[in-house]
Design a protein around this motif. Structure first.
Motif, PDB file in Angstrom:
ATOM      1  N   ALA A 114      -2.782  -5.411   0.604  1.00  0.00           N
ATOM      2  CA  ALA A 114      -3.181  -3.966   1.226  1.00  0.00           C
ATOM      3  C   ALA A 114      -3.958  -3.238   0.538  1.00  0.00           C
ATOM      4  N   CYS A 115      -4.055  -3.288  -0.794  1.00  0.00           N
ATOM      5  CA  CYS A 115      -4.935  -2.382  -1.663  1.00  0.00           C
ATOM      6  C   CYS A 115      -6.321  -2.933  -1.529  1.00  0.00           C
ATOM      7  N   LYS A 116      -6.681  -4.249  -1.373  1.00  0.00           N
ATOM      8  CA  LYS A 116      -7.786  -4.770  -1.066  1.00  0.00           C
ATOM      9  C   LYS A 116      -8.497  -4.174   0.223  1.00  0.00           C
ATOM     10  N   GLU A 117      -7.546  -4.252   1.078  1.00  0.00           N
ATOM     11  CA  GLU A 117      -7.790  -3.826   2.554  1.00  0.00           C
ATOM     12  C   GLU A 117      -8.762  -2.387   2.587  1.00  0.00           C
ATOM     13  N   PHE A 118      -8.114  -1.607   1.761  1.00  0.00           N
ATOM     14  CA  PHE A 118      -8.637  -0.228   1.402  1.00  0.00           C
ATOM     15  C   PHE A 118      -9.657  -0.185   0.161  1.00  0.00           C
ATOM     16  N   ASN A 119     -10.285  -1.141  -0.152  1.00  0.00           N
ATOM     17  CA  ASN A 119     -11.121  -1.419  -1.329  1.00  0.00           C
ATOM     18  C   ASN A 119     -10.819  -1.006  -2.409  1.00  0.00           C
ATOM     19  N   ASN A 120      -9.478  -1.043  -2.565  1.00  0.00           N
ATOM     20  CA  ASN A 120      -8.946  -0.479  -4.003  1.00  0.00           C
ATOM     21  C   ASN A 120      -9.286   0.894  -4.452  1.00  0.00           C
ATOM     22  N   GLU A 121      -9.666   1.773  -3.264  1.00  0.00           N
ATOM     23  CA  GLU A 121     -10.239   2.974  -3.790  1.00  0.00           C
ATOM     24  C   GLU A 121      -9.009   3.831  -3.838  1.00  0.00           C
ATOM     25  N   GLY A 122      -9.066   4.877  -4.933  1.00  0.00           N
ATOM     26  CA  GLY A 122      -8.071   5.681  -5.181  1.00  0.00           C
ATOM     27  C   GLY A 122      -7.823   6.796  -4.154  1.00  0.00           C
ATOM     28  N   GLY A 123      -8.995   7.325  -3.313  1.00  0.00           N
ATOM     29  CA  GLY A 123      -9.053   7.987  -2.299  1.00  0.00           C
ATOM     30  C   GLY A 123      -8.440   7.526  -1.083  1.00  0.00           C
ATOM     31  N   GLU A 124      -7.919   6.401  -0.990  1.00  0.00           N
ATOM     32  CA  GLU A 124      -6.885   5.684  -0.014  1.00  0.00           C
ATOM     33  C   GLU A 124      -5.395   5.838  -0.588  1.00  0.00           C
ATOM     34  N   LEU A 125      -5.291   6.378  -1.651  1.00  0.00           N
ATOM     35  CA  LEU A 125      -3.871   6.366  -1.914  1.00  0.00           C
ATOM     36  C   LEU A 125      -2.611   6.635  -1.035  1.00  0.00           C
ATOM     37  N   ILE A 126      -3.016   7.568  -0.191  1.00  0.00           N
ATOM     38  CA  ILE A 126      -1.795   7.831   0.719  1.00  0.00           C
ATOM     39  C   ILE A 126      -1.544   6.755   2.028  1.00  0.00           C
ATOM     40  N   ASN A 127      -3.002   6.066   2.054  1.00  0.00           N
ATOM     41  CA  ASN A 127      -2.740   4.894   3.319  1.00  0.00           C
ATOM     42  C   ASN A 127      -2.317   3.966   2.517  1.00  0.00           C
ATOM     43  N   VAL A 128      -2.491   3.611   1.237  1.00  0.00           N
ATOM     44  CA  VAL A 128      -1.890   2.276   0.467  1.00  0.00           C
ATOM     45  C   VAL A 128      -0.393   2.606   0.423  1.00  0.00           C
ATOM     46  N   LEU A 129       0.049   3.835   0.163  1.00  0.00           N
ATOM     47  CA  LEU A 129       1.649   4.016   0.025  1.00  0.00           C
ATOM     48  C   LEU A 129       2.218   3.812   1.364  1.00  0.00           C
ATOM     49  N   ALA A 184      -0.738   2.124  -8.676  1.00  0.00           N
ATOM     50  CA  ALA A 184      -1.683   2.929  -9.764  1.00  0.00           C
ATOM     51  C   ALA A 184      -2.640   2.009 -10.418  1.00  0.00           C
ATOM     52  N   GLU A 185      -2.129   0.708 -10.729  1.00  0.00           N
ATOM     53  CA  GLU A 185      -2.829  -0.255 -11.458  1.00  0.00           C
ATOM     54  C   GLU A 185      -4.056  -0.793 -10.349  1.00  0.00           C
ATOM     55  N   GLU A 186      -3.795  -1.134  -9.151  1.00  0.00           N
ATOM     56  CA  GLU A 186      -4.695  -1.784  -8.246  1.00  0.00           C
ATOM     57  C   GLU A 186      -5.665  -0.538  -7.962  1.00  0.00           C
ATOM     58  N   LEU A 187      -5.392   0.521  -7.837  1.00  0.00           N
ATOM     59  CA  LEU A 187      -6.040   1.666  -7.353  1.00  0.00           C
ATOM     60  C   LEU A 187      -7.093   2.311  -8.446  1.00  0.00           C
ATOM     61  N   ASN A 188      -6.601   2.071  -9.781  1.00  0.00           N
ATOM     62  CA  ASN A 188      -6.924   2.410 -10.984  1.00  0.00           C
ATOM     63  C   ASN A 188      -6.991   4.063 -10.844  1.00  0.00           C
ATOM     64  N   LYS A 200      -0.197  10.476 -10.826  1.00  0.00           N
ATOM     65  CA  LYS A 200      -0.790  10.944  -9.700  1.00  0.00           C
ATOM     66  C   LYS A 200      -0.337  10.130  -8.597  1.00  0.00           C
ATOM     67  N   VAL A 201       0.171   8.845  -8.463  1.00  0.00           N
ATOM     68  CA  VAL A 201       0.873   8.300  -7.452  1.00  0.00           C
ATOM     69  C   VAL A 201       2.008   8.751  -7.388  1.00  0.00           C
ATOM     70  N   TYR A 202       3.119   9.118  -8.180  1.00  0.00           N
ATOM     71  CA  TYR A 202       4.191   9.397  -8.413  1.00  0.00           C
ATOM     72  C   TYR A 202       4.116  11.136  -7.622  1.00  0.00           C
ATOM     73  N   GLY A 203       3.269  11.891  -7.985  1.00  0.00           N
ATOM     74  CA  GLY A 203       3.157  13.169  -7.554  1.00  0.00           C
ATOM     75  C   GLY A 203       2.971  13.184  -6.081  1.00  0.00           C
ATOM     76  N   VAL A 204       2.286  12.385  -5.360  1.00  0.00           N
ATOM     77  CA  VAL A 204       2.065  12.013  -4.125  1.00  0.00           C
ATOM     78  C   VAL A 204       3.359  11.589  -3.559  1.00  0.00           C
ATOM     79  N   VAL A 205       3.966  10.553  -3.688  1.00  0.00           N
ATOM     80  CA  VAL A 205       5.181  10.090  -3.425  1.00  0.00           C
ATOM     81  C   VAL A 205       6.369  11.145  -3.450  1.00  0.00           C
ATOM     82  N   THR A 206       6.299  12.017  -4.421  1.00  0.00           N
ATOM     83  CA  THR A 206       7.398  13.067  -4.267  1.00  0.00           C
ATOM     84  C   THR A 206       6.945  14.408  -3.666  1.00  0.00           C
ATOM     85  N   PHE A 207       5.834  14.593  -3.261  1.00  0.00           N
ATOM     86  CA  PHE A 207       5.329  15.594  -2.602  1.00  0.00           C
ATOM     87  C   PHE A 207       5.552  15.569  -1.014  1.00  0.00           C
ATOM     88  N   TYR A 208       5.099  14.404  -0.732  1.00  0.00           N
ATOM     89  CA  TYR A 208       5.353  14.054   1.072  1.00  0.00           C
ATOM     90  C   TYR A 208       6.691  13.502   1.280  1.00  0.00           C
TER      91      TYR A 208
END
Length: 164
Positions: A19-34, A53-57, A62-70
């Motif tokens: 799934a991370c690869k589907e989104f080109n391992n881009e950090g900007g795709e964090l919400i879609n990957v989550l 976090a590791e796959e998207l570098n 930041k990952v935790y912040g998004v998970v807890t915010f939404y």
């Protein structure tokens, strides 16, 4: 105090990495990957967040912040039959609080919790857009309208829940 690790199935971890690869391992795709990760695992424990976090570098914080915010994301496993009670204005005025109390009483859980057998989890929603059917209860994808506290027992029986 030692924290127990969640054991992740190797096949699910591979799906997550794909799934991370589907989104080109881009950090900007964090919400879609989550979103994808939550659909794979059902929730987002720390171990899943670490992989993302590791796959998207991106930093784990930041990952935790998004998970807890939404509010859509959850770090707590949901039951096989997630129950959501609408507590929007129309539903509330028509007795959603009493319906919620009956679910809590019969399942012996509070909002945000999952039953001991893993079958049901209980949550509230602000509005499902079905005000004419108030109060509304969702169990998974199924919608129940004009629910009274007396009907809660019958709804649970549909899912083979044995009520004391």
């Amino acid at each position: 105090m030692s924290e127990s690790k969640v054991a992740l199935k190797k096949s699910d971890v591979e799906k997550l990495k794909a799934a991370c690869k589907e989104f080109n391992n881009e950090g900007g795709e964090l919400i879609n990957v989550l979103h994808k990760a939550q659909s794979i695992f059902g929730y987002l424990p720390a171990e899943v967040q670490e992989i993302v976090a590791e796959e998207l570098n991106v930093p784990l914080a930041k990952v935790y912040g998004v998970v807890t915010f939404y509010s859509f994301f959850t770090m707590i496993p949901k039951g096989r039959n997630p129950i959501s009670i609408c507590t929007g204005t129309a539903c509330y005025v028509r007795g959603a609080d009493k319906v919620l109390d009956e679910f809590k009483r019969l399942l012996k859980i509070e909002v945000g919790e999952t039953s001991a057998d893993g079958e049901f989890s209980l949550n509230c929603l602000r509005c499902v857009g079905a005000c004419g059917l108030a109060p509304v209860v969702l169990v998974g994808e199924k919608t129940y309208g004009r629910v009274s506290p007396d009907e809660v027992r019958d709804i649970l029986k549909e899912y083979d829940y044995v009520v004391d």
